[in-house]
Design a protein around this motif. Structure first.
Motif, PDB file in Angstrom:
ATOM      1  N   ASP A   1      -5.543  40.431 -46.449  1.00 16.01           N
ATOM      2  CA  ASP A   1      -6.611  39.679 -45.582  1.00 16.01           C
ATOM      3  C   ASP A   1      -6.048  41.074 -44.380  1.00 16.01           C
ATOM      4  O   ASP A   1      -5.618  40.497 -43.953  1.00 16.01           O
ATOM      5  N   LEU A   2      -7.469  40.774 -44.314  1.00 20.19           N
ATOM      6  CA  LEU A   2      -8.390  42.385 -42.438  1.00 20.19           C
ATOM      7  C   LEU A   2      -7.895  41.182 -41.308  1.00 20.19           C
ATOM      8  O   LEU A   2      -8.556  39.897 -41.670  1.00 20.19           O
ATOM      9  N   CYS A   3      -7.762  41.453 -40.465  1.00 22.88           N
ATOM     10  CA  CYS A   3      -7.081  41.315 -39.170  1.00 22.88           C
ATOM     11  C   CYS A   3      -6.861  39.377 -39.331  1.00 22.88           C
ATOM     12  O   CYS A   3      -7.732  38.712 -39.166  1.00 22.88           O
ATOM     13  N   THR A   4      -5.919  39.340 -39.805  1.00 17.47           N
ATOM     14  CA  THR A   4      -4.861  37.949 -39.819  1.00 17.47           C
ATOM     15  C   THR A   4      -4.893  36.845 -39.083  1.00 17.47           C
ATOM     16  O   THR A   4      -4.606  35.683 -39.412  1.00 17.47           O
ATOM     17  N   GLY A   5      -4.638  38.103 -38.112  1.00 10.19           N
ATOM     18  CA  GLY A   5      -4.386  36.928 -37.118  1.00 10.19           C
ATOM     19  C   GLY A   5      -3.172  35.977 -37.098  1.00 10.19           C
ATOM     20  O   GLY A   5      -1.942  36.488 -37.311  1.00 10.19           O
ATOM     21  N   THR A   6      -3.468  34.832 -37.592  1.00 10.08           N
ATOM     22  CA  THR A   6      -1.856  34.055 -37.553  1.00 10.08           C
ATOM     23  C   THR A   6      -1.651  33.860 -39.227  1.00 10.08           C
ATOM     24  O   THR A   6      -0.793  33.778 -39.814  1.00 10.08           O
ATOM     25  N   GLY A   7      -2.791  34.860 -39.966  1.00  2.31           N
ATOM     26  CA  GLY A   7      -2.151  34.382 -40.894  1.00  2.31           C
ATOM     27  C   GLY A   7      -2.687  33.644 -41.956  1.00  2.31           C
ATOM     28  O   GLY A   7      -1.732  32.675 -43.194  1.00  2.31           O
ATOM     29  N   CYS A   8      -3.592  32.572 -41.138  1.00  3.83           N
ATOM     30  CA  CYS A   8      -4.045  31.355 -41.188  1.00  3.83           C
ATOM     31  C   CYS A   8      -4.369  31.525 -43.295  1.00  3.83           C
ATOM     32  O   CYS A   8      -3.685  30.468 -44.467  1.00  3.83           O
ATOM     33  N   ILE A   9      -5.798  32.818 -43.737  1.00  2.00           N
ATOM     34  CA  ILE A   9      -5.825  32.561 -44.144  1.00  2.00           C
ATOM     35  C   ILE A   9      -4.731  33.109 -45.681  1.00  2.00           C
ATOM     36  O   ILE A   9      -5.188  31.993 -46.286  1.00  2.00           O
ATOM     37  N   PRO A  10      -4.060  33.951 -45.712  1.00  2.00           N
ATOM     38  CA  PRO A  10      -3.562  34.097 -46.876  1.00  2.00           C
ATOM     39  C   PRO A  10      -2.575  32.970 -47.072  1.00  2.00           C
ATOM     40  O   PRO A  10      -2.175  32.690 -47.997  1.00  2.00           O
ATOM     41  N   LEU A  11      -1.694  32.618 -45.560  1.00  2.00           N
ATOM     42  CA  LEU A  11      -0.870  31.875 -46.259  1.00  2.00           C
ATOM     43  C   LEU A  11      -1.595  30.497 -46.630  1.00  2.00           C
ATOM     44  O   LEU A  11      -0.217  30.279 -47.700  1.00  2.00           O
ATOM     45  N   LEU A  12      -2.342  29.615 -46.106  1.00  2.00           N
ATOM     46  CA  LEU A  12      -3.273  28.284 -47.079  1.00  2.00           C
ATOM     47  C   LEU A  12      -2.764  28.783 -48.557  1.00  2.00           C
ATOM     48  O   LEU A  12      -2.324  28.341 -49.373  1.00  2.00           O
ATOM     49  N   LEU A  13      -3.959  29.881 -48.641  1.00  2.00           N
ATOM     50  CA  LEU A  13      -3.852  30.480 -50.233  1.00  2.00           C
ATOM     51  C   LEU A  13      -2.586  30.814 -51.222  1.00  2.00           C
ATOM     52  O   LEU A  13      -2.646  29.617 -51.724  1.00  2.00           O
TER      53      LEU A  13
END
Length: 294
Positions: free
Chosen positions: A105-117
């Motif tokens: 995940d690029l530009c992950t910020g809070t990590g929301c996308i990979p953490l949800l996956l």
């Protein structure tokens, strides 16, 4: 003025600012967030909201799918449209410990996308990396991983896919040496990069432009000759066409701004050589994600 009178007065101002339905909903969340031992008071929260501060920063958390993620300024607050397509992506794939997936995940910020996956997919099926140039974002992503009970490093005592792992990495996607730490090839590359054109930045609400990191919003860095908000998609396309970055059958999912989907689809097709593309709309009928398959 007594505290109860102060709250009534401040709430009336909030209704005037946001409308009764939104103000009532936010006021309810503020009351639910009150902790007796905490110094934060209801009048203080209302004052901060009236000044334009995002509710998510005041509360310190935001829902994202079934997760409740920490939010801290200046890291970009996860948006409902990002939640929508992440859930959709999770539903279309079925990794297993025997057929695990590696996510970047690029530009992950809070990590929301990979953490949800990682949360939605079976234990041992996912290893995710989250890259961001911001130290604040990486610290927050690590805190969110701990909050979600997802390891943020791979202990040597574990077999590679004994559990889902999310590894935040501080770095610049323009730095070729970063891939010493990210270990391609990847099965999935996701990104919600900065994409707001400079001409639109001044028109953003105060709650966005005065509180969230401009570097996470503006799609063209100050030193860029481009002013269309698409600089990071061009950089990502250069990354994608590097040998060994993607496996056969890999998926790329990039969130885009309004009226950018066609241009980003063209960049992926022409610059990255990814001809198998499609566009997803968000629940508000906006073209929001460009999806590509190798």
């Amino acid at each position: 003025m007594r505290t109860s009178d102060s709250v009534k007065h401040l709430f009336a101002r909030l209704v005037s600012s946001l409308g009764r339905a939104t103000a009532t909903r936010e006021f309810k969340w503020m009351k639910q967030a009150l902790i007796p031992s905490h110094s934060l008071t209801l009048p203080a929260m209302l004052q901060r909201r009236l000044s334009g501060e995002p509710l998510q920063y005041i509360l310190g958390t935001t829902p994202f799918g079934p997760l409740d993620l920490l939010t801290r300024p200046p890291t970009l607050i996860p948006r409902p449209e990002t939640e929508d397509w992440t859930l959709r992506l999770a539903d279309m794939l079925s990794p297993t410990p025997h057929r695990p997936l590696t996510v970047l995940d690029l530009c992950t910020g809070t990590g929301c996308i990979p953490l949800l996956l990682c949360h939605l997919w079976p234990p041992g099926s996912t290893r995710a990396y989250g890259l961001d140039i911001s130290k604040d974002a990486i610290r927050l992503a690590m805190d969110n991983a701990a909050r979600c009970n997802i390891p943020s490093s791979q202990p040597s005592s574990l077999t590679p896919y004994s559990q889902n792992v999310f590894i935040p990495v501080l770095g610049d996607l323009r730095d070729p040496d970063i891939f010493k730490y990210l270990l391609p090839p990847f099965d999935i590359i996701t990104a919600n990069p900065p994409y707001i054109p400079k001409r639109e930045y001044d028109e953003l609400p105060i709650s966005v432009k005065d509180y969230e990191d401009p570097a996470a919003l503006l799609g063209d860095p100050p030193d860029s000759e481009e002013q269309d908000g698409l600089t990071y998609y061009r950089l990502i396309s250069q990354l994608l066409r590097q040998k060994g970055m993607l496996r056969d059958g890999s998926i790329v999912a990039l969130e885009v701004g309004r009226a950018q989907a066609d241009a980003v689809e063209g960049i992926l097709q022409q610059s990255a050589g990814l001809r198998n593309t499609q566009v997803w709309k968000d629940p508000w009928n906006v073209k929001r994600v460009v999806l590509a398959r190798t």
